[in-house]
Write a protein that holds these residues in place. Structure first.
Motif, short mmCIF file in Angstrom:
data_model
loop_
_atom_site.label_atom_id
_atom_site.label_comp_id
_atom_site.label_asym_id
_atom_site.label_seq_id
_atom_site.Cartn_x
_atom_site.Cartn_y
_atom_site.Cartn_z
N ILE A 1 8.22 -4.11 -7.55
CA ILE A 1 7.11 -4.97 -7.98
C ILE A 1 7.56 -6.43 -8.00
O ILE A 1 6.85 -7.32 -7.52
CB ILE A 1 6.56 -4.52 -9.35
CG1 ILE A 1 5.88 -3.16 -9.20
CG2 ILE A 1 5.61 -5.56 -9.93
CD1 ILE A 1 5.51 -2.50 -10.52
N VAL A 2 8.77 -6.67 -8.54
CA VAL A 2 9.31 -8.04 -8.55
C VAL A 2 9.46 -8.55 -7.12
O VAL A 2 9.07 -9.68 -6.81
CB VAL A 2 10.67 -8.07 -9.29
CG1 VAL A 2 11.38 -9.41 -9.09
CG2 VAL A 2 10.48 -7.79 -10.77
N GLY A 3 10.00 -7.71 -6.23
CA GLY A 3 10.15 -8.11 -4.82
C GLY A 3 8.82 -8.38 -4.15
O GLY A 3 8.70 -9.33 -3.36
N ALA A 4 7.81 -7.58 -4.46
CA ALA A 4 6.49 -7.78 -3.86
C ALA A 4 5.88 -9.10 -4.32
O ALA A 4 5.31 -9.86 -3.51
CB ALA A 4 5.57 -6.62 -4.22
N VAL A 5 6.00 -9.41 -5.61
CA VAL A 5 5.45 -10.66 -6.14
C VAL A 5 6.23 -11.86 -5.59
O VAL A 5 5.64 -12.88 -5.21
CB VAL A 5 5.46 -10.65 -7.69
CG1 VAL A 5 5.11 -12.01 -8.26
CG2 VAL A 5 4.50 -9.58 -8.21
N TRP A 6 7.55 -11.73 -5.53
CA TRP A 6 8.41 -12.79 -4.99
C TRP A 6 8.04 -13.08 -3.54
O TRP A 6 7.86 -14.23 -3.13
CB TRP A 6 9.85 -12.34 -5.11
CG TRP A 6 10.92 -13.34 -4.81
CD1 TRP A 6 10.78 -14.64 -4.40
CD2 TRP A 6 12.33 -13.10 -4.88
NE1 TRP A 6 12.02 -15.21 -4.22
CE2 TRP A 6 12.98 -14.30 -4.51
CE3 TRP A 6 13.10 -12.00 -5.23
CZ2 TRP A 6 14.37 -14.41 -4.47
CZ3 TRP A 6 14.47 -12.13 -5.19
CH2 TRP A 6 15.09 -13.31 -4.83
N THR A 7 7.88 -12.03 -2.75
CA THR A 7 7.51 -12.19 -1.35
C THR A 7 6.11 -12.79 -1.22
O THR A 7 5.87 -13.66 -0.39
CB THR A 7 7.57 -10.83 -0.62
OG1 THR A 7 8.86 -10.27 -0.81
CG2 THR A 7 7.30 -10.98 0.87
N ALA B 1 0.83 -1.21 0.00
CA ALA B 1 0.00 0.00 0.00
C ALA B 1 0.87 1.26 0.00
O ALA B 1 0.60 2.20 -0.76
CB ALA B 1 -0.94 -0.01 1.21
N VAL B 2 1.90 1.28 0.83
CA VAL B 2 2.80 2.44 0.87
C VAL B 2 3.52 2.59 -0.47
O VAL B 2 3.66 3.70 -0.99
CB VAL B 2 3.80 2.32 2.04
CG1 VAL B 2 4.88 3.38 1.97
CG2 VAL B 2 3.07 2.40 3.37
N PHE B 3 3.97 1.48 -1.02
CA PHE B 3 4.64 1.52 -2.33
C PHE B 3 3.70 2.09 -3.40
O PHE B 3 4.10 2.95 -4.20
CB PHE B 3 5.11 0.12 -2.75
CG PHE B 3 5.45 0.02 -4.21
CD1 PHE B 3 6.59 0.63 -4.71
CD2 PHE B 3 4.62 -0.65 -5.08
CE1 PHE B 3 6.90 0.56 -6.06
CE2 PHE B 3 4.91 -0.73 -6.43
CZ PHE B 3 6.06 -0.13 -6.92
N LEU B 4 2.45 1.65 -3.41
CA LEU B 4 1.50 2.15 -4.41
C LEU B 4 1.23 3.64 -4.21
O LEU B 4 1.11 4.38 -5.20
CB LEU B 4 0.20 1.36 -4.34
CG LEU B 4 0.28 -0.09 -4.83
CD1 LEU B 4 -1.03 -0.82 -4.58
CD2 LEU B 4 0.66 -0.15 -6.30
N LEU B 5 1.14 4.09 -2.97
CA LEU B 5 0.94 5.52 -2.71
C LEU B 5 2.12 6.34 -3.22
O LEU B 5 1.94 7.43 -3.78
CB LEU B 5 0.73 5.77 -1.22
CG LEU B 5 -0.61 5.34 -0.65
CD1 LEU B 5 -0.62 5.48 0.87
CD2 LEU B 5 -1.74 6.15 -1.26
N CYS B 6 3.32 5.81 -3.01
CA CYS B 6 4.52 6.54 -3.47
C CYS B 6 4.64 6.54 -4.99
O CYS B 6 4.94 7.57 -5.59
CB CYS B 6 5.78 5.91 -2.88
SG CYS B 6 5.94 6.12 -1.12
N SER B 7 4.43 5.40 -5.59
CA SER B 7 4.65 5.30 -7.04
C SER B 7 3.50 5.87 -7.86
O SER B 7 3.70 6.25 -9.01
CB SER B 7 4.91 3.85 -7.43
OG SER B 7 3.81 3.04 -7.08
#
Length: 193
Positions: A88-94, A62-68
């Motif tokens: 995005i890659v890190g988020a999907v991997w996690t 959520a924070v990443f989406l707000l920033c980007s």
């Protein structure tokens, strides 16, 4: 019989042997004979840990989406865009490790542990590093362009980094006991390493 490295990763800890069927053909039987990974936490704590990991991941995304999603000029810089793609890659991997951790049984084979706990730790660490790099790059861009309104974006990437480090530390701090499988196989069975 020679197998690929992916085969060995997937079936690590299994033993396989051939069994002749009634029609004269051979069937491969695989039995797990390796160590199981079992969390030392009671069931209630395991559920709380999984819920907490989901909440931390959700907050970081959520924070990443707000920033980007901010229409600030900083988000149009190619380096920040590259770091956003990495996040995005890190988020999907996690998420893939987190999903596997949630759906796996309490006794994990080596392959299941690698697909869940190890993947979650590696993905969250990657997400944290890329978020930290995005935060540093944002600082550099902000200082060079004298744009003080970018500090909220910088803090957002730093918060993503902190949340992913917390996620990584929670899972890395989980103690897994190794329990030997009680399954038996014939003496001619080959152990997959």
């Amino acid at each position: 019989m020679k197998h690929s490295s992916a085969y060995h990763r997937y079936f690590q800890g299994f033993s396989e042997y051939y069994e002749e069927q009634d029609n004269g053909k051979f069937k491969i039987n695989r039995v797990y004979t390796g160590l199981y990974y079992v969390s030392a936490q009671p069931m209630k704590q395991r559920i709380i840990r999984k819920v907490l990991l989901c909440l931390i991941w959700s907050a970081a995304v959520a924070v990443f989406l707000l920033c980007s999603a901010n229409s600030n000029l900083i988000n149009k810089w190619f380096l920040i865009n590259a770091f956003q793609a990495g996040e995005i890659v890190g988020a999907v991997w996690t998420l893939s490790g987190l999903f596997n951790l949630i759906i796996q049984p309490s006794k994990l084979t080596v392959g299941q542990w690698n697909c869940s706990s190890a993947r979650l730790r590696n993905g969250s660490l990657f997400f944290a590093v890329v978020s930290a790099l995005a935060s540093v790059a944002s600082i550099v861009w902000t200082v060079n362009n004298a744009k003080p309104e970018n500090w909220t974006i910088i803090m957002g990437y730093a918060i993503c980094c902190g949340l992913m480090i917390l996620e990584n530390r929670i899972e890395a701090g989980t103690i897994y006991n190794n329990i030997m499988s009680e399954n038996t196989v014939p003496a001619e069975a080959a152990r997959i390493q």
